[in-house]
Design a protein around this motif. Structure first.
Motif, PDB file in Angstrom:
ATOM      1  N   PRO A 107       0.822  -1.220   0.000  1.00 23.07           N
ATOM      2  CA  PRO A 107       0.000   0.000   0.000  1.00 23.07           C
ATOM      3  C   PRO A 107       0.852   1.265   0.000  1.00 23.07           C
ATOM      4  O   PRO A 107       1.833   1.366   0.745  1.00 23.07           O
ATOM      5  N   PRO A 108       0.488   2.253  -0.827  1.00 23.82           N
ATOM      6  CA  PRO A 108       1.232   3.529  -0.843  1.00 23.82           C
ATOM      7  C   PRO A 108       1.232   4.237   0.501  1.00 23.82           C
ATOM      8  O   PRO A 108       2.108   5.076   0.755  1.00 23.82           O
ATOM      9  N   LYS A 109       0.295   3.878   1.374  1.00 25.22           N
ATOM     10  CA  LYS A 109       0.222   4.521   2.686  1.00 25.22           C
ATOM     11  C   LYS A 109       1.484   4.267   3.505  1.00 25.22           C
ATOM     12  O   LYS A 109       1.711   4.912   4.530  1.00 25.22           O
ATOM     13  N   VAL A 110       2.327   3.344   3.047  1.00 25.53           N
ATOM     14  CA  VAL A 110       3.586   3.097   3.751  1.00 25.53           C
ATOM     15  C   VAL A 110       4.401   4.383   3.846  1.00 25.53           C
ATOM     16  O   VAL A 110       5.211   4.557   4.765  1.00 25.53           O
ATOM     17  N   GLY A 111       4.188   5.306   2.940  1.00 25.19           N
ATOM     18  CA  GLY A 111       4.947   6.549   2.931  1.00 25.19           C
ATOM     19  C   GLY A 111       4.689   7.438   4.127  1.00 25.19           C
ATOM     20  O   GLY A 111       5.450   8.382   4.384  1.00 25.19           O
ATOM     21  N   THR A 112       3.621   7.146   4.896  1.00 20.71           N
ATOM     22  CA  THR A 112       3.332   7.952   6.093  1.00 20.71           C
ATOM     23  C   THR A 112       4.168   7.518   7.282  1.00 20.71           C
ATOM     24  O   THR A 112       4.134   8.170   8.324  1.00 20.71           O
ATOM     25  N   MET A 113       4.909   6.422   7.141  1.00 26.76           N
ATOM     26  CA  MET A 113       5.672   5.875   8.266  1.00 26.76           C
ATOM     27  C   MET A 113       7.017   6.586   8.396  1.00 26.76           C
ATOM     28  O   MET A 113       8.055   6.077   7.981  1.00 26.76           O
ATOM     29  N   LYS A 114       6.997   7.782   8.969  1.00 24.70           N
ATOM     30  CA  LYS A 114       8.212   8.588   9.060  1.00 24.70           C
ATOM     31  C   LYS A 114       9.220   8.003  10.047  1.00 24.70           C
ATOM     32  O   LYS A 114      10.421   8.264   9.950  1.00 24.70           O
ATOM     33  N   GLN A 115       8.765   7.228  11.044  1.00 25.17           N
ATOM     34  CA  GLN A 115       9.676   6.686  12.051  1.00 25.17           C
ATOM     35  C   GLN A 115      10.054   5.231  11.793  1.00 25.17           C
ATOM     36  O   GLN A 115      10.786   4.637  12.579  1.00 25.17           O
ATOM     37  N   LEU A 116       9.550   4.659  10.707  1.00 17.32           N
ATOM     38  CA  LEU A 116       9.841   3.260  10.396  1.00 17.32           C
ATOM     39  C   LEU A 116      11.338   3.077  10.155  1.00 17.32           C
ATOM     40  O   LEU A 116      11.935   3.780   9.342  1.00 17.32           O
ATOM     41  N   GLU A 117      11.939   2.114  10.875  1.00 20.04           N
ATOM     42  CA  GLU A 117      13.367   1.850  10.744  1.00 20.04           C
ATOM     43  C   GLU A 117      13.642   0.533  10.028  1.00 20.04           C
ATOM     44  O   GLU A 117      14.635   0.416   9.317  1.00 20.04           O
ATOM     45  N   THR A 118      12.783  -0.458  10.240  1.00 18.54           N
ATOM     46  CA  THR A 118      12.978  -1.777   9.631  1.00 18.54           C
ATOM     47  C   THR A 118      11.683  -2.230   8.983  1.00 18.54           C
ATOM     48  O   THR A 118      10.633  -2.246   9.634  1.00 18.54           O
ATOM     49  N   MET A 119      11.757  -2.603   7.717  1.00 18.74           N
ATOM     50  CA  MET A 119      10.617  -3.234   7.044  1.00 18.74           C
ATOM     51  C   MET A 119      11.116  -4.451   6.287  1.00 18.74           C
ATOM     52  O   MET A 119      11.954  -4.335   5.394  1.00 18.74           O
ATOM     53  N   ASN A 120      10.599  -5.610   6.645  1.00 14.85           N
ATOM     54  CA  ASN A 120      10.988  -6.855   5.989  1.00 14.85           C
ATOM     55  C   ASN A 120       9.721  -7.552   5.520  1.00 14.85           C
ATOM     56  O   ASN A 120       8.953  -8.072   6.328  1.00 14.85           O
ATOM     57  N   ILE A 121       9.496  -7.553   4.212  1.00 13.45           N
ATOM     58  CA  ILE A 121       8.341  -8.243   3.631  1.00 13.45           C
ATOM     59  C   ILE A 121       8.822  -9.300   2.632  1.00 13.45           C
ATOM     60  O   ILE A 121       8.085  -9.683   1.720  1.00 13.45           O
ATOM     61  N   SER A 122      10.050  -9.762   2.802  1.00 13.32           N
ATOM     62  CA  SER A 122      10.623 -10.766   1.897  1.00 13.32           C
ATOM     63  C   SER A 122       9.864 -12.079   1.977  1.00 13.32           C
ATOM     64  O   SER A 122       9.080 -12.329   2.891  1.00 13.32           O
ATOM     65  N   ASP A 123      10.088 -12.931   0.978  1.00 11.00           N
ATOM     66  CA  ASP A 123       9.549 -14.292   0.959  1.00 11.00           C
ATOM     67  C   ASP A 123       8.030 -14.307   1.048  1.00 11.00           C
ATOM     68  O   ASP A 123       7.435 -14.965   1.899  1.00 11.00           O
ATOM     69  N   ASN A 124       7.398 -13.536   0.183  1.00  6.04           N
ATOM     70  CA  ASN A 124       5.954 -13.563   0.028  1.00  6.04           C
ATOM     71  C   ASN A 124       5.632 -13.685  -1.451  1.00  6.04           C
ATOM     72  O   ASN A 124       6.487 -14.075  -2.247  1.00  6.04           O
ATOM     73  N   GLU A 125       4.409 -13.344  -1.831  1.00  9.40           N
ATOM     74  CA  GLU A 125       3.996 -13.391  -3.234  1.00  9.40           C
ATOM     75  C   GLU A 125       3.447 -12.035  -3.656  1.00  9.40           C
ATOM     76  O   GLU A 125       2.533 -11.942  -4.467  1.00  9.40           O
ATOM     77  N   MET A 126       4.018 -10.991  -3.110  1.00  9.50           N
ATOM     78  CA  MET A 126       3.546  -9.646  -3.391  1.00  9.50           C
ATOM     79  C   MET A 126       3.956  -9.218  -4.798  1.00  9.50           C
ATOM     80  O   MET A 126       4.972  -9.673  -5.335  1.00  9.50           O
ATOM     81  N   SER A 127       3.157  -8.335  -5.392  1.00 10.75           N
ATOM     82  CA  SER A 127       3.367  -7.974  -6.786  1.00 10.75           C
ATOM     83  C   SER A 127       3.109  -6.484  -6.969  1.00 10.75           C
ATOM     84  O   SER A 127       2.876  -5.750  -6.014  1.00 10.75           O
ATOM     85  N   GLY A 128       3.144  -6.055  -8.232  1.00  5.57           N
ATOM     86  CA  GLY A 128       2.932  -4.650  -8.539  1.00  5.57           C
ATOM     87  C   GLY A 128       4.211  -3.849  -8.417  1.00  5.57           C
ATOM     88  O   GLY A 128       5.291  -4.376  -8.129  1.00  5.57           O
ATOM     89  N   ASN A 129       4.095  -2.565  -8.633  1.00  5.34           N
ATOM     90  CA  ASN A 129       5.249  -1.681  -8.536  1.00  5.34           C
ATOM     91  C   ASN A 129       5.576  -1.372  -7.083  1.00  5.34           C
ATOM     92  O   ASN A 129       4.700  -1.347  -6.213  1.00  5.34           O
ATOM     93  N   ILE A 130       6.850  -1.119  -6.824  1.00  6.73           N
ATOM     94  CA  ILE A 130       7.244  -0.606  -5.509  1.00  6.73           C
ATOM     95  C   ILE A 130       6.757   0.832  -5.421  1.00  6.73           C
ATOM     96  O   ILE A 130       7.127   1.660  -6.257  1.00  6.73           O
ATOM     97  N   PRO A 131       5.909   1.155  -4.452  1.00 11.23           N
ATOM     98  CA  PRO A 131       5.344   2.515  -4.419  1.00 11.23           C
ATOM     99  C   PRO A 131       6.428   3.572  -4.225  1.00 11.23           C
ATOM    100  O   PRO A 131       7.331   3.411  -3.397  1.00 11.23           O
ATOM    101  N   VAL A 132       6.312   4.651  -4.980  1.00 14.25           N
ATOM    102  CA  VAL A 132       7.303   5.722  -4.872  1.00 14.25           C
ATOM    103  C   VAL A 132       7.240   6.362  -3.480  1.00 14.25           C
ATOM    104  O   VAL A 132       8.227   6.952  -3.020  1.00 14.25           O
ATOM    105  N   ARG A 175      12.491 -11.863  -2.871  1.00 14.75           N
ATOM    106  CA  ARG A 175      11.685 -13.062  -3.122  1.00 14.75           C
ATOM    107  C   ARG A 175      10.192 -12.760  -3.148  1.00 14.75           C
ATOM    108  O   ARG A 175       9.411 -13.329  -2.413  1.00 14.75           O
ATOM    109  N   ASN A 176       9.825 -11.830  -3.972  1.00 16.15           N
ATOM    110  CA  ASN A 176       8.433 -11.529  -4.242  1.00 16.15           C
ATOM    111  C   ASN A 176       8.246 -11.466  -5.752  1.00 16.15           C
ATOM    112  O   ASN A 176       9.049 -12.026  -6.502  1.00 16.15           O
ATOM    113  N   LYS A 177       7.212 -10.780  -6.190  1.00  9.46           N
ATOM    114  CA  LYS A 177       6.938 -10.664  -7.620  1.00  9.46           C
ATOM    115  C   LYS A 177       6.802  -9.192  -8.019  1.00  9.46           C
ATOM    116  O   LYS A 177       6.036  -8.854  -8.930  1.00  9.46           O
ATOM    117  N   PHE A 178       7.532  -8.322  -7.327  1.00 11.73           N
ATOM    118  CA  PHE A 178       7.470  -6.907  -7.654  1.00 11.73           C
ATOM    119  C   PHE A 178       8.030  -6.673  -9.061  1.00 11.73           C
ATOM    120  O   PHE A 178       9.003  -7.318  -9.475  1.00 11.73           O
TER     121      PHE A 178
END
Length: 993
Positions: free
Chosen positions: A475-500, A515-518
């Motif tokens: 979700p593009p809403k990830v961009g609101t996470m100003k304090q996010l330090e670690t994001m690990n979504i590896s080893d799934n079946e996610m697709s689409g573009n990486i949101p800017v 290991r996704n389908k981005f």
């Protein structure tokens, strides 16, 4: 008649009061001198003046007779000065309190002249030096507090003469040596606070004989010894027993329950063994901390322990984590105090389900059940714990869907449910946990899309969703996470573009999406993430060029863009100047004009195309008319198409790093110097492996490995075909990459087959585990072994769970694990590999008889069972046990039914660590790691000892993984995904933060 005694008394009183009156001015002078040397930012001493009576000054109390200064109490005023020895001239001083200021220097020895002194309070200053033994002469002293300073040396034995002392507080200094046994003479002592120093040696048993003790704390030292069996009888008034973070050993005596006034018991971080004692009589108990010892239990003893706390109705904190507790938790857990705020049973061997009745604990703040073997579904009643801030159940075997309970848990700060078998979707209600800082749902079986609501908590710092079956876009809403330090979504079946919008997460340090389908291009805005240290986008379907904006990432330590469809020129500035930080393999259209990048990263050499010819349309064409213009446009279109085709042909025909696409027997013969013995680096059942130096077309050379099949062996040709088939469609950083193959005739007209692969300069794992005399210094460190185990597990987990159909390697052993220049492990030799058909009635893809290697073969294979992932898991488990015990499964000691697994499982963990866990691993880890730990004397820890203990725990944990993978029945073994997750959790626990 003259009354001589009366005359003498009168004379004495006259001189005494005369002395008092004369010395009054001395007291004034002493305080004025003291004031002149002190920095007083709060002007607390502004009223001290020679024109006023010093008895009226702030902080001063005088005697009723003679106006002599009796007490000087100036706490917490931010006063700053060197502690003046002139204070010893206040001969009537009974109480001195200068706590929580900034006095410095040594404690004056002249304080010993203050014979009336009964209280000295000087904590939280910057006093240094040693404790003057002369202080032992202050027989009236009742209160001595020098805590939180910088005092070094030892406690003087003369302190044992302070017969009136009631409170001795020396915590938070740099004191060392043994605690003097003479302190046991302080019969009136009620408070002994010696925590956070560097004391060592055996704790004096004489102190346990001070029956007046109410508070005893020596936490954060290096003390040894055992607790006396009659502890509770010797200390009947004790309320606080705090011995944490030392090296006490032996059993915790049951008599501790006889100290019925106990409120706090903290024995954590020691070496206590045996069963947990029972606490039937401790009605006032508020804190019980027994974590990080070696205590053991069974289901029966668990019942007795929790039942014994039924009467502790004031209990708020219960910590029994990091022990060897086993068995189910009884229903009597629900009988604990309603005041319970923290319960932690993490990192044990506990089984069964979470007991019913947990909704009773409405004051509960922390619920910590992680790293055990709990099963079943999560109870809905957890949702009633409105005050919960920490919910950790990760690394268990919970199953079923996650209940929708988070709408009530609005105070949650940490939600960790990773590494279980949970299924279903991620609930949107998690977004209502607005204070959430850590969300860990990784390594489960969750599906569906990531709800945008989970990005609502503005303070989220860690998001771990790796290892599930999540689909759809991020979700593009990830961009609101100003304090996010670690994001690990590896080893799934996610697709689409990486949101800017991800480029707006300015706090990101670790971003893992492998290991996704981005697809689509890498957002340029990722270059704005100035704090980024790790970026892993590998094994997706990303296209386009590598953004030049990534050059700005100055703190990057790892950049992995491998196995995508990226193209164009690799940037060569900024982080791209350090070739050890990034991985670009598997992007066949990437190129570089930098020869170093070409040589080290396996990209193409950029081809500089012919300059486009400028086609000028003469001005007269405008007059010629429509026909001429149409012809010209056709000509222009044809020319441009031809040039693009030429460039494409030029680039695509560029050989892989200059290596010919088709090689001959002669090429290999030259590269291996006619298969010279000095180039032989390994030999197996069906093949020999040689080091070959191949020449580039541009005159450069590259070293590769050549696996030459021995076709005189009847199964060699089938092994070659099986390996080619298995490796044709697999790609993973921990599998050795096959560059090309050769199937031709040699100079004698005989059939010749070979595989050309990456060369691994550090040889194979077997050589490193069992180094010969020629390699005495090549022993692998503890962290290297753990990293290699994770690498191998990653490769096999990929074969089992991410390949379709799954592939069973069938010959896992140390000799088939190669190590590259960075000691990264690569699994090799797929000659016995099997494709596991989804339809069990189908035959497996290879007709080779399944043999494997003796010592690593799963027991069911001996009864004719087909190849399976469980068989690989067994081989991996044996490999892990061999790595961390140093014993081959084929060792001569393993005979008459004894095997490596039985040998290890028959011992307790301490024996395994001492015997198998080579002490060099533990000691090397301790000495290599302590330098990275802050050398802060106020911490009171010996970093080397702490690290060695941590290393021992690590070895024990890894051996548990090996045993869980080598269960006799295949259904009882962990999956490769579970084993990998557990090893990663162990590795995470070893990180110095």
């Amino acid at each position: 008649m003259i009354n001589i005694p009366l005359l003498l008394l009168s004379s004495f009183l006259f001189h005494h009061f005369h002395a008092i009156s004369c010395n009054t001015n001395t007291d004034t002078d002493v305080l004025l001198s003291f004031k002149s040397q002190v920095t007083d930012p709060k002007n607390a001493l502004s009223g001290w003046s020679a024109h006023s009576n010093h008895c009226n000054w702030y902080g001063v109390t005088c005697t009723k007779v003679g106006n002599r200064i009796q007490s000087l109490n100036l706490p917490g005023l931010s006063l700053s000065a060197k502690l003046s020895p002139h204070l010893s001239n206040l001969t009537f001083l009974q109480s001195l309190d200068l706590s929580n200021n900034n006095f410095h220097g040594q404690i004056p020895k002249d304080f010993a002249h203050l014979s009336l002194l009964s209280v000295i309070r000087l904590p939280s200053n910057n006093l240094s030096g040693t404790l003057p033994p002369q202080l032992g002469h202050l027989h009236r002293l009742k209160f001595l507090d020098f805590s939180v300073n910088k005092i070094t040396g030892q406690i003087p034995q003369s302190f044992g003469n302070l017969s009136s002392l009631e409170n001795l507080s020396l915590a938070g200094n740099g004191l060392e040596g043994e605690i003097p046994t003479e302190l046991g003479n302080l019969a009136n002592l009620s408070v002994l606070q010696l925590s956070v120093n560097n004391f060592s040696g055996k704790f004096p048993t004489s102190i346990f004989n001070i029956s007046s003790l109410v508070f005893l704390s020596v936490t954060g030292n290096h003390l040894t010894g055992k607790l006396p069996q009659n502890l509770g009888h010797f200390l009947p008034n004790l309320e606080n027993l705090i011995l944490a973070t030392n090296m006490f050993e032996g059993v915790i005596p049951n008599s501790i329950s006889n100290a019925s006034h106990l409120r706090q018991i903290d024995l954590a971080n020691n070496k206590f063994t045996g069963s947990i004692p029972l606490f039937y009589n401790l009605k006032n108990l508020t804190r019980l901390s027994l974590g990080n010892n070696s205590l053991s239990s069974t289901t029966s003893s668990n019942f007795q322990f929790f039942n014994s706390l039924r009467n502790s109705t004031q209990l708020q904190i219960l910590m029994i984590n990091d022990n060897h507790l086993a068995g189910d938790l009884p229903s009597s857990v629900a009988n604990l105090s309603r005041n319970l705020q923290q319960i932690c049973v993490a990192n044990n061997f506990l089984t069964g389900t979470i007991p019913q009745g947990m909704n009773k604990f409405q004051n509960l703040i922390s619920f910590s059940f992680e790293i055990n073997y709990f099963v079943g579904e999560l109870p809905q009643e957890l949702g009633a714990l409105n005050n919960l801030q920490n919910l950790r159940i990760d690394s268990n075997r919970f199953s079923g869907e996650i209940p929708d309970i988070f709408g009530n848990l609005t105070n949650l700060n940490t939600l960790a449910m990773g590494n279980n078998q949970l299924s279903g979707r991620i609930h949107q209600s998690i977004g209502q946990c607005t204070r959430l800082s850590t969300l860990d749902l990784g390594m489960n079986r969750l599906g569906g899309t990531i709800p945008k609501e989970i990005f609502q908590p503005s303070g989220l710092r860690i998001l771990y969703l790796a290892g599930n079956s999540l689909q759809g876009p991020l979700p593009p809403k990830v961009g609101t996470m100003k304090q996010l330090e670690t994001m690990n979504i590896s080893d799934n079946e996610m697709s689409g573009n990486i949101p800017v919008e991800i480029g707006e997460c300015f706090g990101l340090k670790w971003l893992m999406m492998s290991r996704n389908k981005f697809n689509g291009s890498i957002p340029t805005k990722i270059g704005n993430l100035a704090s980024l240290e790790t970026l892993d986008l590998s094994l997706n379907s990303l296209t386009g060029a590598i953004p030049e904006s990534l050059e700005k990432l100055e703190y990057i330590q790892k950049l992995n863009l491998s196995f995508n469809h990226l193209e164009g020129e690799v940037p060569d500035k900024g982080l791209f100047t350090n070739l050890t930080k990034f991985d670009l393999r598997g992007n066949n259209q990437l190129c570089s004009v930098n020869k170093e990048i070409v040589q080290n990263l396996g990209v193409l050499l950029c081809v500089v195309g012919k300059k486009k010819r400028k086609i000028l349309l003469p001005t007269i064409l405008a007059v010629v008319g429509t026909t001429a213009l149409f012809i010209s446009m056709l000509f222009l279109f044809w020319t441009m198409k031809k040039k693009r085709k030429e460039r494409k042909t030029s680039v695509s025909s560029e050989p892989f790093r200059g290596f010919p696409q088709n090689i001959t027997y002669g090429d290999i013969r030259i590269a291996t110097d006619n298969f010279a013995a000095e180039n032989l680096i390994g030999k197996g059942a069906f093949a020999s492996v040689y080091k070959g130096v191949f020449s580039f077309s541009a005159g450069e050379t590259v070293t590769l490995a050549v696996k030459v099949l021995d076709l005189q062996q009847s199964k060699a040709s089938k092994s070659f075909n099986a390996e080619c088939e298995a490796l044709k469609n697999v790609r993973h950083r921990n599998l050795v990459k096959v560059i090309t193959s050769c199937s031709s005739l040699d100079y004698n007209g005989e059939e010749f087959k070979a595989l050309v692969m990456q060369f691994m300069p550090n040889g194979n794992l077997d050589m490193k585990i069992h180094p010969g005399d020629e390699e005495p210094g090549s022993i692998l460190t503890l962290m290297q072994r753990l990293s290699i185990a994770i690498d191998v597990a990653s490769a096999v987990e990929y074969l089992h769970h991410d390949c379709h159909p799954p592939i069973a390697h069938c010959d896992l052993k140390p000799a088939n694990v190669l190590l590259d220049e960075n000691m990264t492990a690569r699994v090799v030799d797929f000659g016995l590999a099997r494709f596991l058909c989804q339809n069990t009635s189908e035959k497996q893809s290879s007709t080779l008889a399944l043999k494997g290697s003796i010592g690593y073969i799963a027991p069911e294979y001996g009864f004719g069972s087909k190849a399976s992932t469980e068989g690989d898991v067994y081989s991996f488990g044996i490999l892990v046990l061999e790595m961390f015990t140093g014993k081959r499964p084929t060792d001569e000691m393993f005979k008459e039914g004894l095997s490596l697994r039985k040998f290890v499982s028959a011992m307790d963990e301490n024996e395994v660590v001492m015997m198998g866990g080579d002490r060099r691993l533990i000691e090397d880890y301790g000495y290599s790691t302590q330098s990275s730990i802050s050398d802060d004397h106020s911490s009171g820890f010996d970093s080397n000892t702490h690290c060695m203990l941590k290393a021992e725990e690590c070895i024990a944990d890894v051996i548990r993984v090996g045993l869980s993978c080598t269960a006799y029945q295949p259904k009882d073994r962990w999956s490769m995904r579970e084993a990998l997750s557990k090893l990663q959790a162990i590795n995470h626990s070893m990180l110095p933060f």
